[in-house]
Design a protein around this motif. Structure first.
Motif, PDB file in Angstrom:
ATOM      1  N   UNK A   1      25.048  57.685  50.884  1.00  0.00           N
ATOM      2  CA  UNK A   1      23.866  56.824  50.814  1.00  0.00           C
ATOM      3  C   UNK A   1      23.854  56.039  49.505  1.00  0.00           C
ATOM      4  N   UNK A   2      24.105  56.734  48.384  1.00  0.00           N
ATOM      5  CA  UNK A   2      24.143  56.049  47.081  1.00  0.00           C
ATOM      6  C   UNK A   2      25.207  54.972  47.068  1.00  0.00           C
ATOM      7  N   UNK A   3      26.364  55.279  47.603  1.00  0.00           N
ATOM      8  CA  UNK A   3      27.453  54.306  47.621  1.00  0.00           C
ATOM      9  C   UNK A   3      27.077  53.077  48.423  1.00  0.00           C
TER      10      UNK A   3
ATOM     11  N   UNK B   1      27.856  45.664  47.012  1.00  0.00           N
ATOM     12  CA  UNK B   1      26.673  44.895  47.414  1.00  0.00           C
ATOM     13  C   UNK B   1      25.501  45.805  47.822  1.00  0.00           C
ATOM     14  N   UNK B   2      24.949  46.556  46.850  1.00  0.00           N
ATOM     15  CA  UNK B   2      23.863  47.487  47.161  1.00  0.00           C
ATOM     16  C   UNK B   2      22.553  46.765  47.465  1.00  0.00           C
ATOM     17  N   UNK B   3      21.643  47.484  48.112  1.00  0.00           N
ATOM     18  CA  UNK B   3      20.298  46.957  48.357  1.00  0.00           C
ATOM     19  C   UNK B   3      19.460  46.954  47.080  1.00  0.00           C
ATOM     20  N   UNK B   4      19.735  47.947  46.215  1.00  0.00           N
ATOM     21  CA  UNK B   4      18.954  48.117  44.989  1.00  0.00           C
ATOM     22  C   UNK B   4      19.857  48.322  43.785  1.00  0.00           C
ATOM     23  N   UNK B   5      19.476  47.707  42.666  1.00  0.00           N
ATOM     24  CA  UNK B   5      20.064  48.001  41.364  1.00  0.00           C
ATOM     25  C   UNK B   5      19.035  48.782  40.557  1.00  0.00           C
ATOM     26  N   UNK B   6      19.405  49.962  40.106  1.00  0.00           N
ATOM     27  CA  UNK B   6      18.536  50.781  39.274  1.00  0.00           C
ATOM     28  C   UNK B   6      19.078  50.734  37.853  1.00  0.00           C
TER      29      UNK B   6
END
Length: 230
Positions: free
Chosen positions: A83-85, A161-166
């Motif tokens: 999921x994180x990936x 190309x993630x949905x979120x950058x933390x």
């Protein structure tokens, strides 16, 4: 597919020999796809702990973390890793670049053990170009400035190309000029790619430039302000 995040009455306790610290105290908030959010507060306010829980790097003592309405606690360790990936990119105050790898190789490193439907080197070159460092592809971290190393770290976070950058204090080790460059880069990624950004910072000037600002103190959310004109 978009990704909404919801924390519901999240509590986090840290226990040791004879002591107990309440890092988060019944925190609730919703984060919608594509938002650019800053989280501010003094050291020990709970902002980095909250970010770690949102990113599934840590788990709450109590409460729920939901992704698109589904409880993250139902995921196995492997499912959480996958999921994180797929969905989340992390940027830290410390750049965490591997010293023996070039900038290009550092950007590619999250893909080393993964099968992906694209050319890894080509994708890494694309994101290095996006952060303005394609000319530094062959440079080692020791040959880069602090601002350049942080841009490599951002490129690494973007590789899938993630949905979120933390981003946990991503400008904390940088001077004012480089802090502005990093913030502007995150802002442009948010606008152009629709990538959600949660930006933990001590810098009130940068925090006030985001579309939404959450202020924390003693493990609780004091204020949650949103600019509805953006």
């Amino acid at each position: 597919m978009g990704l909404s995040i919801s924390v519901q009455s999240i509590t986090k306790e840290f226990k040791g020999d004879g002591f107990k610290t309440l890092a988060l105290d019944h925190v609730s908030a919703d984060f919608q796809e594509g938002e650019f959010i800053s989280i501010v507060g003094t050291s020990g306010s709970g902002k980095s702990t909250l970010l770690s829980i949102i990113g599934t790097l840590d788990s709450p003592t109590d409460g729920k973390l939901l992704f698109n309405g589904k409880d993250a606690q139902h995921l196995s360790p492997k499912q959480l890793s996958d999921f994180r990936f797929e969905h989340i990119g992390f940027i830290f105050q410390q750049f965490h670049l591997l010293p023996t790898l070039t900038a290009l190789e550092n950007v590619m490193s999250p893909l080393f053990a993964r099968k992906v439907p694209y050319n890894k080197k080509q994708r890494a070159e694309e994101v290095l170009t996006k952060v303005g460092l394609i000319d530094k592809s062959s440079s080692l971290p020791s040959q880069l400035s602090g601002g350049q190393q942080q841009r490599v770290a951002i490129a690494r976070a973007l590789i899938h190309e993630p949905n979120w950058l933390l981003a946990d204090e991503p400008t904390g080790n940088l001077d004012t000029e480089n802090s502005e460059i990093i913030f502007d880069l995150l802002s442009s990624l948010n606008e152009e790619k629709g990538c959600g950004v949660i930006f933990v910072t001590h810098d009130p000037v940068l925090a006030q430039k985001t579309g939404r600002m959450i202020k924390m103190k003693d493990g609780r959310i004091l204020t949650d302000w949103k600019d509805d004109t953006l």
